[in-house]
Design an enzyme around this catalytic site. Structure first.
Site, PDB file in Angstrom:
ATOM      1  N   ASP A  90      44.741  51.231  73.564  1.00  0.00           N
ATOM      2  CA  ASP A  90      43.473  51.190  74.293  1.00  0.00           C
ATOM      3  C   ASP A  90      43.317  52.409  75.203  1.00  0.00           C
ATOM      4  O   ASP A  90      44.304  52.910  75.748  1.00  0.00           O
ATOM      5  CB  ASP A  90      43.413  49.900  75.130  1.00  0.00           C
ATOM      6  CG  ASP A  90      41.996  49.607  75.594  1.00  0.00           C
ATOM      7  OD1 ASP A  90      41.047  50.172  75.021  1.00  0.00           O
ATOM      8  OD2 ASP A  90      41.835  48.820  76.539  1.00  0.00           O
TER       9      ASP A  90
ATOM     10  N   ASN B 294      41.056  55.240  74.389  1.00  0.00           N
ATOM     11  CA  ASN B 294      40.623  56.484  73.731  1.00  0.00           C
ATOM     12  C   ASN B 294      39.302  57.015  74.287  1.00  0.00           C
ATOM     13  O   ASN B 294      39.148  58.220  74.521  1.00  0.00           O
ATOM     14  CB  ASN B 294      40.436  56.254  72.224  1.00  0.00           C
ATOM     15  CG  ASN B 294      41.740  55.962  71.524  1.00  0.00           C
ATOM     16  OD1 ASN B 294      42.804  56.186  72.078  1.00  0.00           O
ATOM     17  ND2 ASN B 294      41.652  55.462  70.305  1.00  0.00           N
TER      18      ASN B 294
ATOM     19  N   SER C 264      39.608  46.099  65.527  1.00  0.00           N
ATOM     20  CA  SER C 264      39.590  44.644  65.634  1.00  0.00           C
ATOM     21  C   SER C 264      38.341  44.071  64.974  1.00  0.00           C
ATOM     22  O   SER C 264      37.344  44.782  64.768  1.00  0.00           O
ATOM     23  CB  SER C 264      39.642  44.218  67.100  1.00  0.00           C
ATOM     24  OG  SER C 264      38.365  44.350  67.681  1.00  0.00           O
TER      25      SER C 264
ATOM     26  N   GLU D 187      36.243  42.503  66.318  1.00  0.00           N
ATOM     27  CA  GLU D 187      35.150  42.615  67.297  1.00  0.00           C
ATOM     28  C   GLU D 187      34.631  44.055  67.429  1.00  0.00           C
ATOM     29  O   GLU D 187      33.565  44.284  67.997  1.00  0.00           O
ATOM     30  CB  GLU D 187      35.608  42.119  68.675  1.00  0.00           C
ATOM     31  CG  GLU D 187      35.863  40.602  68.757  1.00  0.00           C
ATOM     32  CD  GLU D 187      37.128  40.138  68.026  1.00  0.00           C
ATOM     33  OE1 GLU D 187      38.114  40.894  68.023  1.00  0.00           O
ATOM     34  OE2 GLU D 187      37.108  39.038  67.435  1.00  0.00           O
ATOM     35  N   ASN D 188      35.394  45.033  66.913  1.00  0.00           N
ATOM     36  CA  ASN D 188      34.983  46.432  67.076  1.00  0.00           C
ATOM     37  C   ASN D 188      33.718  46.798  66.298  1.00  0.00           C
ATOM     38  O   ASN D 188      33.105  47.841  66.548  1.00  0.00           O
ATOM     39  CB  ASN D 188      36.122  47.398  66.680  1.00  0.00           C
ATOM     40  CG  ASN D 188      37.230  47.475  67.697  1.00  0.00           C
ATOM     41  OD1 ASN D 188      38.390  47.731  67.358  1.00  0.00           O
ATOM     42  ND2 ASN D 188      36.913  47.262  68.971  1.00  0.00           N
ATOM     43  N   TRP D 189      33.280  45.927  65.377  1.00  0.00           N
ATOM     44  CA  TRP D 189      32.025  46.210  64.646  1.00  0.00           C
ATOM     45  C   TRP D 189      30.840  46.234  65.590  1.00  0.00           C
ATOM     46  O   TRP D 189      29.789  46.786  65.259  1.00  0.00           O
ATOM     47  CB  TRP D 189      31.773  45.138  63.581  1.00  0.00           C
ATOM     48  CG  TRP D 189      32.784  45.106  62.484  1.00  0.00           C
ATOM     49  CD1 TRP D 189      33.759  44.165  62.324  1.00  0.00           C
ATOM     50  CD2 TRP D 189      32.950  46.039  61.407  1.00  0.00           C
ATOM     51  NE1 TRP D 189      34.520  44.459  61.220  1.00  0.00           N
ATOM     52  CE2 TRP D 189      34.036  45.602  60.628  1.00  0.00           C
ATOM     53  CE3 TRP D 189      32.274  47.206  61.022  1.00  0.00           C
ATOM     54  CZ2 TRP D 189      34.479  46.278  59.495  1.00  0.00           C
ATOM     55  CZ3 TRP D 189      32.706  47.876  59.893  1.00  0.00           C
ATOM     56  CH2 TRP D 189      33.793  47.419  59.144  1.00  0.00           C
TER      57      TRP D 189
ATOM     58  N   SER E 281      43.428  40.393  73.677  1.00  0.00           N
ATOM     59  CA  SER E 281      42.241  40.743  72.894  1.00  0.00           C
ATOM     60  C   SER E 281      42.323  40.338  71.425  1.00  0.00           C
ATOM     61  O   SER E 281      42.045  41.155  70.533  1.00  0.00           O
ATOM     62  CB  SER E 281      41.946  42.249  72.998  1.00  0.00           C
ATOM     63  OG  SER E 281      41.645  42.583  74.319  1.00  0.00           O
TER      64      SER E 281
HETATM   65  C1  FPP Z   1      40.681  51.627  71.734  1.00  0.00           C
HETATM   66  O1  FPP Z   1      40.164  52.597  72.589  1.00  0.00           O
HETATM   67  C2  FPP Z   1      40.913  52.193  70.401  1.00  0.00           C
HETATM   68  C3  FPP Z   1      40.254  51.816  69.279  1.00  0.00           C
HETATM   69  C4  FPP Z   1      39.232  50.772  69.227  1.00  0.00           C
HETATM   70  C5  FPP Z   1      40.499  52.477  67.992  1.00  0.00           C
HETATM   71  C6  FPP Z   1      41.903  52.941  67.818  1.00  0.00           C
HETATM   72  C7  FPP Z   1      41.963  53.679  66.588  1.00  0.00           C
HETATM   73  C8  FPP Z   1      42.733  54.744  66.405  1.00  0.00           C
HETATM   74  C9  FPP Z   1      43.656  55.327  67.402  1.00  0.00           C
HETATM   75  C10 FPP Z   1      42.704  55.353  65.072  1.00  0.00           C
HETATM   76  C11 FPP Z   1      43.796  54.715  64.301  1.00  0.00           C
HETATM   77  C12 FPP Z   1      44.033  55.434  63.092  1.00  0.00           C
HETATM   78  C13 FPP Z   1      44.959  55.052  62.214  1.00  0.00           C
HETATM   79  C14 FPP Z   1      45.283  55.865  61.045  1.00  0.00           C
HETATM   80  C15 FPP Z   1      45.694  53.819  62.370  1.00  0.00           C
HETATM   81  P1  FPP Z   1      38.739  52.338  73.239  1.00  0.00           P
HETATM   82  O2  FPP Z   1      37.729  53.063  72.440  1.00  0.00           O
HETATM   83  O3  FPP Z   1      38.524  50.869  73.382  1.00  0.00           O
HETATM   84  O4  FPP Z   1      38.939  53.020  74.616  1.00  0.00           O
HETATM   85  P2  FPP Z   1      38.257  52.580  76.003  1.00  0.00           P
HETATM   86  O5  FPP Z   1      39.001  51.350  76.449  1.00  0.00           O
HETATM   87  O6  FPP Z   1      38.505  53.756  76.858  1.00  0.00           O
HETATM   88  O7  FPP Z   1      36.791  52.319  75.728  1.00  0.00           O
END
Ligand code: FPP
Length: 243
Positions: free
Chosen positions: A20, A22, A66, A68-70, A197
């Site tokens: 989490d 990114n 997840s 829910e990410n859709w 989550s």
């Molecule tokens: C959470 O950060 C991350 C994700 C929903 C996606 C994670 C996916 C990757 C790292 C790519 C994976 C790739 C492979 C090949 C497995 P967020 O966007 O919820 O961050 P935030 O909490 O700052 O909003």
């Protein structure tokens, strides 16, 4: 249960990670969110390398997308899907060279044909490897996993292979996505939030939880070492009592 082994100072055999932070990482740098996910892939690559160097971590399970990410914008969903597709192709040679076997778990019915094809390829190409298992959860939800297992059991009951009274924990667990692996010993979540989550709800019943404030793209070997050290210092009782 052998209580002698419970408080052993060994590393976890199975580590699960909720990656989490990114988007926040990208926002802090004033760059598009997709760049945060790209940096997230790099952090995962580094963690897989590290785990494959550590002899005792045999399974790493990562929550990539997840159920829910859709609900995120089409742009973000497409960016994550594209990155996963790209990573499945680009990372394959190194993973294979390092003896990593890949498994993708989750509801594949909503994934694109192209992604499903890359998933099949990655699983096929690495099928003989056994140094380490890398499990990527895509369109996964812990509740989905349990419902799916319940459906499989219901089908067995309907066909007369099983009676309702015969259903027990072991049978249900055997129908879950990660049934071939031991439950995660350590579940790490980065990004400062303290919740599961809808990740491995059943499988994490006795996992040690570790929460890191680091945003996922910043998560590195040093951060992982701190989590391992914390894990090794814990006493696992599984509801029992250690005198
Ligand atoms: C959470 O950060 C991350 C994700 C929903 C996606 C994670 C996916 C990757 C790292 C790519 C994976 C790739 C492979 C090949 C497995 P967020 O966007 O919820 O961050 P935030 O909490 O700052 O909003």
């Amino acid at each position: 249960m052998n209580l002698d082994t419970i408080n052993s100072p060994v590393n976890p055999g199975h580590v699960a990670v909720i990656m989490d932070g990114n988007n926040r990482w990208a926002t802090k740098r004033n760059i598009p969110g997709a760049e945060g996910h790209r940096a997230g892939v790099a952090a995962l690559r580094e963690l897989v390398r590290y785990c494959s160097e550590l002899d005792d971590v045999h399974v790493l399970t990562a929550f990539a997308f997840s159920s829910e990410n859709w609900s995120r914008s089409d742009e973000e969903v497409n960016a994550i899907m594209g990155l996963m597709l790209q990573a499945l192709v680009n990372e394959l040679p190194e993973l294979n060279e390092n003896g990593v076997r890949m498994h993708i778990v989750g509801d594949k019915s909503r994934l694109s044909e192209g992604l499903i094809q890359r998933i099949d390829d990655a699983e096929k190409v690495t099928r003989q490897n056994d140094k380490m298992h890398l499990v990527i959860a895509i369109n996964y939800g812990g509740r989905w996993d349990i419902v799916n297992a319940a459906k499989k059991l219901a089908i067995d009951v309907q066909s007369g292979e099983l009676t309702p009274t015969e259903i027990n924990e072991e049978q249900l667990a055997g129908c879950l996505s990660l049934s071939q692996f031991p439950d995660p010993d350590l579940l790490i979540r980065t990004g400062g939030e303290h919740r599961i989550s809808n990740f491995l709800l059943w499988q994490s019943a006795y996992s040690e939880l570790y929460f890191s404030d680091a945003l996922w793209p910043d998560y590195d070997r040093a951060e992982f070492d701190v989590a391992l050290e914390s894990y090794r210092s814990r006493q696992r009782r599984y509801g029992g009592r250690v005198e």
